[in-house]
Scaffold this motif. Structure first.
Motif, short mmCIF file in Angstrom:
data_model
loop_
_atom_site.label_atom_id
_atom_site.label_comp_id
_atom_site.label_asym_id
_atom_site.label_seq_id
_atom_site.Cartn_x
_atom_site.Cartn_y
_atom_site.Cartn_z
N ARG A 26 3.72 5.72 -5.74
CA ARG A 26 3.56 5.68 -7.21
C ARG A 26 2.46 6.63 -7.74
O ARG A 26 2.68 7.32 -8.61
CB ARG A 26 3.18 4.28 -7.80
CG ARG A 26 4.38 3.16 -7.66
CD ARG A 26 3.93 1.79 -7.75
NE ARG A 26 2.81 1.64 -9.08
CZ ARG A 26 3.75 1.14 -10.13
NH1 ARG A 26 4.88 0.76 -10.33
NH2 ARG A 26 3.11 0.84 -11.36
N LEU A 27 1.38 6.77 -7.21
CA LEU A 27 0.20 7.29 -7.50
C LEU A 27 0.60 8.83 -7.13
O LEU A 27 0.33 9.75 -8.12
CB LEU A 27 -1.10 7.11 -6.55
CG LEU A 27 -2.27 8.09 -6.92
CD1 LEU A 27 -2.72 7.75 -8.54
CD2 LEU A 27 -3.45 7.63 -5.92
N GLN A 28 1.42 9.14 -6.22
CA GLN A 28 1.69 10.53 -5.68
C GLN A 28 2.79 11.13 -7.10
O GLN A 28 2.64 12.12 -7.52
CB GLN A 28 2.54 10.80 -4.58
CG GLN A 28 2.71 12.09 -3.97
CD GLN A 28 3.37 12.10 -2.65
OE1 GLN A 28 3.21 10.94 -2.07
NE2 GLN A 28 3.60 13.22 -2.14
N GLU A 56 -0.76 7.99 -16.68
CA GLU A 56 -2.15 8.01 -16.34
C GLU A 56 -2.56 6.52 -16.06
O GLU A 56 -3.48 6.33 -15.44
CB GLU A 56 -2.94 8.65 -17.62
CG GLU A 56 -2.86 9.89 -17.67
CD GLU A 56 -3.63 10.41 -19.15
OE1 GLU A 56 -3.83 11.64 -19.04
OE2 GLU A 56 -3.67 9.56 -20.04
N ASN A 57 -1.60 5.55 -16.85
CA ASN A 57 -2.08 4.30 -16.38
C ASN A 57 -1.15 3.37 -15.33
O ASN A 57 -1.14 2.53 -15.06
CB ASN A 57 -2.06 3.44 -17.72
CG ASN A 57 -2.94 3.79 -18.75
OD1 ASN A 57 -4.06 4.07 -18.57
ND2 ASN A 57 -2.59 3.83 -20.08
N ASP A 58 -0.55 4.39 -14.65
CA ASP A 58 0.37 4.17 -13.50
C ASP A 58 1.39 3.11 -13.89
O ASP A 58 1.59 1.93 -13.40
CB ASP A 58 -0.66 3.56 -12.40
CG ASP A 58 0.36 3.49 -11.23
OD1 ASP A 58 1.29 4.04 -10.81
OD2 ASP A 58 -0.37 2.56 -10.47
N GLN A 59 2.18 3.52 -14.85
CA GLN A 59 3.20 2.47 -15.34
C GLN A 59 4.52 3.49 -15.30
O GLN A 59 4.98 4.28 -16.27
CB GLN A 59 3.09 2.15 -17.27
CG GLN A 59 2.02 1.52 -16.94
CD GLN A 59 1.65 0.97 -18.56
OE1 GLN A 59 2.57 1.40 -19.40
NE2 GLN A 59 0.73 0.12 -18.84
N GLN A 68 2.22 1.77 -3.64
CA GLN A 68 1.22 2.14 -4.38
C GLN A 68 0.74 3.77 -4.21
O GLN A 68 0.59 4.29 -5.07
CB GLN A 68 -0.05 1.39 -4.04
CG GLN A 68 -1.34 1.76 -5.27
CD GLN A 68 -1.09 1.39 -6.56
OE1 GLN A 68 -0.18 0.48 -7.03
NE2 GLN A 68 -1.69 2.33 -7.57
N GLU A 69 0.78 4.27 -2.93
CA GLU A 69 0.42 5.64 -2.64
C GLU A 69 1.65 6.28 -3.28
O GLU A 69 1.50 7.37 -3.73
CB GLU A 69 0.49 5.69 -1.07
CG GLU A 69 -0.02 7.04 -0.70
CD GLU A 69 -0.18 7.07 0.93
OE1 GLU A 69 0.97 7.50 1.52
OE2 GLU A 69 -1.47 6.82 1.13
N GLU A 82 0.99 -1.13 0.06
CA GLU A 82 0.07 -0.05 -0.14
C GLU A 82 0.93 1.22 0.11
O GLU A 82 0.43 2.43 -0.67
CB GLU A 82 -0.97 -0.04 1.23
CG GLU A 82 -1.84 -1.16 1.33
CD GLU A 82 -2.75 -1.04 2.50
OE1 GLU A 82 -3.95 -1.36 2.35
OE2 GLU A 82 -2.17 -0.97 3.60
N SER A 108 3.04 9.75 -10.09
CA SER A 108 2.26 10.05 -11.44
C SER A 108 1.73 11.15 -11.57
O SER A 108 1.67 11.96 -12.54
CB SER A 108 1.42 8.64 -11.32
OG SER A 108 1.83 7.58 -11.49
N ASN A 109 1.00 11.67 -10.35
CA ASN A 109 0.23 13.02 -10.26
C ASN A 109 1.08 14.04 -10.60
O ASN A 109 0.67 15.04 -11.35
CB ASN A 109 -0.91 12.92 -9.13
CG ASN A 109 -2.02 12.37 -8.99
OD1 ASN A 109 -2.32 11.66 -10.13
ND2 ASN A 109 -2.28 11.78 -7.80
#
Length: 528
Positions: free
Chosen positions: A428-430, A461-464, A425-426, A422, A432-433
């Motif tokens: 990665r998302l941060q 946008e696809n989290d890659q 993932q957090e 988790e 990516s944004n």
């Protein structure tokens, strides 16, 4: 010369097989290597290998300390600075005093000065041993940070205690005020020396036209320059290497290119592995040399003394960790602490993670055969044997039982309420944004007309985030925008890492991924 070279080549090959065995058994490899060295001693005709302590202090110790400092989290070290410094300095002195008291009371021929000498030798836990044990078990990040931070600094304090105790034995004179002042000077000036030399290396890396190969060679010379310069002026070479390593590590993204970081990391991990393997194997191989020097002391008596000092060390460390926990609860009423309720699980695990290693052996071997007046150095051979026994018992007994103790205690990680998955993932998302926002704010016009950049945007946008094969686009604009974006991502990660709730190991993982991506991008456009 040729025979010695062949011996060390054979040792390296044996080390590789023993490490493979350790990985198969999921046992910390220092334990297997020490036992392997003992097993080799039992082979008939096996040549006796004598370790020169200067070889360890000058050749092995600086790069091993530097590598450990380079990969130490400054953020975690600063957060737990009070605990780390108390363990690395205060508890080393307390342990040395307890060992001196017990040895002078129960061991015939031991004075308090000799006891302090022995205490300075056996008091510091070994960084590699604890780290390699903790690698195979799930343990809260704070525990590994404290143990690794302590192990970085305690070598310095123990060697300083050893130095003053040696002077007391050699001259029969000890003035507490002079020793306390010298202790402070040695510590402070060791740190100043390391940082000053680190600043010189920073300037060389930052402003001179170095190549990746030059950068790697410079990183190998740095720990030796720091250590030798500090020791030349009778300061702490250990603290010089540690402080200089921490200074340069925190600025590696400013002074090293992507290629230098990637290649240097691979080279250093390999060299560190070989050096660590050799020193732990040599510990086991030293048994015949140590036993042959016991002289009039019976082997049974020597073993009893070794076991006694080992038990004293374990009990003292456990009492110290629980005492530090109680003191933290008390002092938290008056000052802000990193954790006002440490509990009993953490202190128990940290107390048990006190395996001794190569610095203790090197210090014991550095005791000269005679005093300054020509008389034989008292109890030298017994001190050597006790040191060897302490290393062997703490490595094997504590090293093998620490994973079982960790599983029995079942300590939750109080610093992270989310699972590693988790947390990742957090992050990665941060990232990516932040990357999408950067592209929209700085390259909106290029995005509207460039398919390669649109493909790049879709990846985020696809989290890659990991390095992935693009469609082989050759547009220079795409390359420049992508390189700028990678620089922005790297700066964002360093900024994110300042947050206490962020796991630095994950940040370093993604920094490494960015380096790989940038290097791949540069190579692709160089070959097209």
């Amino acid at each position: 010369m040729l025979e010695n070279f062949i011996q060390y080549i054979a040792l390296i090959i044996i080390i590789l097989f023993l490490v493979m065995l350790a990985q198969k058994l999921k046992i910390a490899y220092p334990i297997v290597l020490v036992l392997g060295g003992l097993a080799l001693c039992a082979i008939p005709g096996m040549p006796v290998i004598s370790v020169n302590p200067e070889l360890i202090f000058i050749i092995f110790l600086p790069p091993l300390l530097y590598e450990a400092a380079w990969y130490t989290s400054w953020k975690d070290l600063w957060r737990w600075r009070r605990v780390v410094t108390s363990f690395a300095f205060l508890i080393v002195i307390v342990t040395s005093f307890v060992v001196a008291l017990v040895s002078s009371s129960l061991m015939p021929g031991f004075t308090m000065a000799l006891g302090f000498l022995l205490g300075g030798i056996v008091s510091p836990p070994d960084a590699v041993s604890a780290t390699s044990v903790l690698k195979y078990v799930k343990v809260p990040k704070r525990l590994s940070a404290i143990v690794e931070g302590e192990s970085l600094l305690n070598d310095a304090s123990s060697l300083i205690v050893f130095r003053f105790a040696f002077i007391a034995v050699d001259t029969g004179r000890f003035v507490f005020q002079e020793a306390a002042l010298s202790f402070a000077v040695v510590i402070v000036m060791g740190i100043v020396t390391g940082v000053a030399i680190g600043m010189v290396y920073y300037a060389i890396h930052r402003w001179l036209p170095t190549t990746p190969n030059m950068d790697i060679v410079l990183t190998f010379t740095a720990p030796y320059v720091m250590y030798i310069a500090a020791e030349w002026f009778h300061f702490s070479g250990v603290l010089a290497v540690v402080s200089g390593g921490l200074y340069l590590s925190a600025r590696s993204h400013l002074i090293l290119s992507t290629a230098s970081r990637l290649r240097g990391s691979n080279v250093w991990s390999t060299i560190g592995f070989v050096l660590n393997g050799l020193v732990f194997m040599l510990i086991g191989l030293e048994l015949p040399v140590i036993m042959s020097g016991l002289g009039d002391v019976g082997i049974g008596t020597a073993i009893w003394y070794g076991v006694l000092i080992t038990v004293v060390l374990i009990i003292t460390r456990l009492l110290s960790t629980f005492g530090a926990s109680l003191f933290t609860v008390f002092i938290s009423r008056f000052i802000t602490t990193a954790d006002s309720r440490p509990g009993w699980k953490g202190p128990l695990l940290i107390g048990w993670a006190g395996m001794r290693g190569v610095v203790s052996l090197a210090a014991a071997l550095s005791i000269p055969l005679t005093l300054g007046n020509g008389q034989p150095f008292p109890q030298r051979n017994l001190i050597l044997f006790i040191t060897f026994t302490v290393i062997l018992l703490t490595l094997v007994v504590q090293g093998l039982t620490l994973p079982l103790l960790i599983k029995w205690v079942k300590m939750d990680d109080p610093d992270y309420d989310k699972s590693p998955e988790e947390q990742e993932q957090e992050l990665r998302l941060q990232l990516s944004n932040l990357s999408l926002r950067y592209l929209d704010e700085h390259h909106a016009e290029a995005l509207s007309s460039s398919k390669p950049l649109q493909t790049l945007k879709n990846r985020f946008e696809n989290d890659q985030l990991e390095p992935a094969e693009d469609s082989g686009h050759e547009l220079e604009n795409y390359r420049e925008v992508y390189l700028q974006l990678l620089t922005h991502q790297r700066e964002s990660l360093h900024h994110i890492n300042k947050q206490q709730s962020v796991n630095e190991e994950m940040v370093r993982k993604y920094l490494n991924l960015l380096d790989l991506e940038e290097e791949k991008l540069r190579l692709r456009f160089e070959t097209e």
